[in-house]
Write an enzyme that holds these catalytic residues in place. Structure first.
Site, mmCIF file in Angstrom:
data_model
loop_
_atom_site.group_PDB
_atom_site.id
_atom_site.type_symbol
_atom_site.label_atom_id
_atom_site.label_comp_id
_atom_site.label_asym_id
_atom_site.label_seq_id
_atom_site.Cartn_x
_atom_site.Cartn_y
_atom_site.Cartn_z
ATOM 1 C CG ASP A 183 -1.971 1.035 1.246
ATOM 2 O OD1 ASP A 183 -2.275 1.576 0.158
ATOM 3 O OD2 ASP A 183 -2.519 1.337 2.327
ATOM 4 C CD GLU A 243 -0.169 5.220 -4.226
ATOM 5 O OE1 GLU A 243 0.359 5.511 -3.141
ATOM 6 O OE2 GLU A 243 -0.997 4.325 -4.366
ATOM 7 C CG ASP A 267 -8.422 4.212 -0.023
ATOM 8 O OD1 ASP A 267 -8.183 2.983 -0.016
ATOM 9 O OD2 ASP A 267 -7.716 5.042 0.569
HETATM 10 O O1 MIG Z 1 -4.004 6.217 4.113
HETATM 11 O O2 MIG Z 1 -3.789 1.070 5.593
HETATM 12 O O3 MIG Z 1 -5.974 2.016 0.091
HETATM 13 O O4 MIG Z 1 -6.886 -0.174 1.555
HETATM 14 O O5 MIG Z 1 -6.934 0.069 4.346
HETATM 15 C C1 MIG Z 1 -4.812 5.092 4.022
HETATM 16 C C2 MIG Z 1 -4.994 1.769 5.634
HETATM 17 C C3 MIG Z 1 -3.939 3.869 4.004
HETATM 18 C C4 MIG Z 1 -5.093 2.993 2.071
HETATM 19 C C5 MIG Z 1 -5.501 1.738 1.383
HETATM 20 C C6 MIG Z 1 -6.529 1.017 2.203
HETATM 21 C C7 MIG Z 1 -5.962 0.720 3.575
HETATM 22 C C8 MIG Z 1 -5.547 2.026 4.247
HETATM 23 N N1 MIG Z 1 -4.562 2.717 3.406
#
Ligand code: MIG
Length: 752
Positions: free
Chosen positions: A334, A337, A445
């Site tokens: 996660d 980017e 999200d």
């Molecule tokens: O700033 O880890 O897209 O699936 O649950 C949010 C918490 C960070 C974004 C991800 C989401 C995840 C969440 N993350």
């Protein structure tokens, strides 16, 4: 300086200012005479096979501007996960990975960037791939209606044209150039349950046993950021997870895999081994003055591993392998980017303490300092920093979109290091050209809203047309609260997503299959069961994808490229080449219009047969319209609690009027032995000749003993059969509830 190099019968390369630079394309060179071209100053005319014509104008400034013509009836497909309909024409897109919170057409750019698109009309199929990982702007017909305008923030460019006789040929070529999709382990095709966050070890085990108690199939549970100590990658919060080993063992007993989140940012704190070791090898992204670049993400002040640096990839793959060695099955990447809330400066540090102490919300904090942002969206900060690529310094701007790809490759190497003969499972939010070789993608999200469910279809179809087959959107929507009807409809659709995962935000009402009571649960369970029933068909599609680069779910235009009626339809799709799925995408709807292309179609729910054209199809809340194409088949098995379990019996369900060809594939589902030829594959030809049913089998490969022995052929349409033959010998068949069945034993067939 413009140079043109035809590479082979399908591919031609346009070079603008030749320069050695990072490339994501493997060139396959073969003698060709299919390309005609001509350069005159800044104008390029190209003709392929005397059929397809395309003209470019190129302007070289401090950046590069390219225009090319588009025919009146051309559609534009691809461009990755954008929030736009399948046909991307008349829009503007930015290629720049960001943590995009607006999942609507106004939300661009998105998490993942794929600078590849296909111009298509029933007489032309031409792909365009821009091999560059920095910022690219693509206008598909806003500035000029019949022109694409491309701006590349660079003083050089490499562009590949890919020509083919249909869309599948383009995708095959694209995957040869950029990498074939990886073959996931079987379990990854099952149902995945996630939540931000399952808060402790007991909750994880409760969720797992809930599935088993309720007899709802499930293959994986995810741990979000709260499993970590202070959000530090590769650590456990010892209060919440005092005994991960025990938890993992219990999950294994229940046949449920564990996937844990890993973030890109590394907490910059001395004494934290991951930070220290990366620092030791000088492995972080740096400012021009050589100091470590710092930004704020969940753990507070973070440094970012420089995945372009080979040494960093090696070290990271070691962290991953050590983490996996505890018995963890999958890695969820996660924030890669990379997403950075804010670039750190001194006045923020004190204030950020408040966020960590829960005195201030992260959003209030970020908006307070938002002057630091290019755009108000989190994760859209300018990263004015440098990487170390084989010893030379390269600005982040030039490689931004490929940053996650290098992280993913290194994570993949971690899997290999942990067990060189076990398949990997990586789920990534961000990515670039070539990601399909290593990871699955989810679309980030989204929200619990019908419009988000609806856009997920063109989004996932377009990812498939961009070479990335293993994709899914969070079922039920990540943020906000779902209502029962939305959750049911989304599960029905999601059962056909290549990645079948339910996930939800910490601030939203829970979205597990049972949260709305028994009646809703039973409908959701039926959708999940359908998925498990289809696993043998689905698995074969993943194998085709690995072999040919084809998507799992496909827009109608991919299967019927010469039927222009299919070109703009993106609320229906094909699962492979046999099934057409027409999800219900609106509240209250108990029916919908469905376009059915050539041939006849059989409604799987009631056996009704439909003709080509627009049809009105009913679907109560229990039902998702699904159609089987005439003279095609699906391969099904009995529903099991996990996708790894043996299939024992296979049923070929067919809509037979003449002749069906079908292949069944099986292997161990977990190792790379299939690469050594250890798989089983059988081809069946099923023919109806007047009142005779003739089945011929051909074992294509038997170097693996399949997990099933019985094969049953079931004919779903009503036909009259008087005699049946298996491999030219008369064979028994039966008729039950109006269906024709013929069952045989594989071992017997093979003389074992
Ligand atoms: O700033 O880890 O897209 O699936 O649950 C949010 C918490 C960070 C974004 C991800 C989401 C995840 C969440 N993350």
């Amino acid at each position: 300086m413009i140079k043109i190099v035809p590479l082979n019968d399908n591919i031609l390369k346009i070079i603008i200012n030749e320069k050695e630079s990072l490339s994501f394309v493997k060139e396959i060179k073969k003698e060709t005479n299919l390309w005609d071209y001509n350069i005159k100053e800044n104008e390029i005319k190209i003709i392929w096979n005397k059929e397809y014509k395309i003209n470019f104008k190129v302007f070289i400034k401090d950046h590069i501007e390219i225009f090319h013509d588009v025919e009146e009836n051309d559609r534009i497909y691809g461009l990755g996960e954008k929030y736009a309909r399948l046909n991307r024409r008349y829009k503007r897109f930015h290629m720049w990975n960001v943590d995009q919170q607006i999942h609507l057409p106004s939300g661009d750019p998105t998490y993942l960037s794929i600078p590849f698109y296909i111009l298509a009309n029933p007489k032309k199929f031409l792909g365009i791939l821009i091999d560059y990982a920095g910022y690219i702007y693509i206008d598909t017909g806003v500035r000029n209606l019949n022109e694409v305008f491309i701006k590349i923030k660079s003083d050089y460019a490499r562009i590949y044209l890919i020509a083919g006789k249909n869309l599948k040929e383009i995708l095959r070529c694209y995957s040869e150039m950029t990498g074939k999709p990886f073959l996931p382990p079987k379990w990854a095709l099952g149902y995945h349950q996630s939540r931000y966050s399952y808060m402790d070890q007991n909750e994880v085990l409760e969720i797992a046993s809930e599935f088993r108690k309720r007899k709802i199939p499930c293959d994986a549970i995810y741990l979000d950021i709260y499993h970590m100590n202070e959000f530090k990658n590769f650590t456990w919060d010892s209060k919440r997870f005092p005994n991960p080993k025990e938890m993992i063992e219990k999950l294994k007993d229940l046949k449920i895999k564990l996937v844990t989140i890993v973030n890109a940012g590394i907490k910059a704190s001395k004494g934290y081994a991951v930070y220290d070791k990366l620092k030791e090898i000088d492995g972080f992204i740096k400012y021009s003055n050589n100091e470590t670049f710092l930004g704020i993400v969940w753990p507070g002040i973070c440094a970012f591993p420089d995945f372009l640096n080979e040494k960093v990839r090696k070290l990271w793959s070691y962290f991953i392998s050590e983490w996996l060695n505890q018995g963890i099955d999958g890695i969820w990447l996660d924030m890669n980017e990379p997403s950075i809330f804010l670039i750190l400066n001194k006045d923020m540090e004190k204030e950020f303490e408040k966020v960590l102490n829960n005195e201030l919300s992260l959003f209030s904090f970020v908006s307070k300092f938002s002057t630091n942002l290019i755009n108000k969206n989190i994760g859209y900060v300018k990263i004015d920093a440098f990487h170390n690529l084989n010893g030379s310094k390269i600005h982040h701007d030039e490689v931004h979109n490929a940053y996650p790809l290098f992280q993913i490759i290194s994570t993949y190497e971690g899997f290999i290091k942990s067990n060189s003969n076990k398949r990997s499972f990586i789920l990534s939010r961000s990515g670039f050209i070539g990601i399909q070789g290593y990871a699955a993608v989810w679309t980030g999200d989204n929200q619990a809203d019908w419009s988000h469910m609806e856009i997920s279809v063109p989004q996932l179809l377009s990812l498939g047309l961009s070479g990335i087959p293993f994709v899914g959107a969070d079922i039920g929507g990540f943020s906000d609260d779902a209502d029962p009807e939305l959750l049911i409809r989304w599960f029905q659709l999601g059962a056909f997503y290549p990645l079948f995962r339910n996930h939800s935000d910490i601030n939203s009402r829970r979205k597990e299959p049972w949260v709305f009571g028994e009646e809703v649960e039973s409908m959701i369970k039926e959708a999940i069961n359908l998925r498990y029933k289809l696993l043998p068909y689905l698995y074969k599609l993943f194998v085709d994808s690995y072999r040919e680069g084809l998507p799992i779910i496909r827009p109608l235009c991919l299967e019927f490229p010469f039927d222009e009626n299919c070109y703009d339809i993106d609320d229906e799709f094909m699962l492979g080449d046999s099934l057409l799925v027409a999800p219900i995408l609106n509240p209250g709807s108990k029916a919908r219009a469905v376009y059915l292309p050539e041939s006849k179609w059989l409604n799987l729910w009631n056996g009704k047969i439909y003709k080509k054209g627009w049809n009105f199809v009913e679907a109560d809340l229990k039902t998702i319209p699904v159609f089987l194409k005439e003279n095609s088949a699906i391969i099904t098995t009995n529903v099991k609690e996990s996708a790894e379990e043996p299939w024992d019996k296979i049923t070929i369900e067919t809509f037979l009027t003449k002749n069906v060809n079908v292949k069944i594939y099986d292997d161990d589902g977990i190792t790379f032995n299939y690469k050594k030829g250890e798989f089983f594959e059988i081809e069946l030809n099923i023919k109806k000749e007047k009142n005779k049913l003739k089945i011929n089998t051909n074992i294509l490969n038997d170097k693996f003993e399949p997990s099933f022995n019985k094969i049953e052929v079931k004919i779903l349409n009503k036909i009259n059969i008087e005699r049946a033959f298996l491999n030219n010998k008369e064979y028994d068949f039966s008729k039950r509830e109006g269906f024709i069945f013929l069952e045989f034993d594989l071992k017997e067939l093979m003389g074992k």
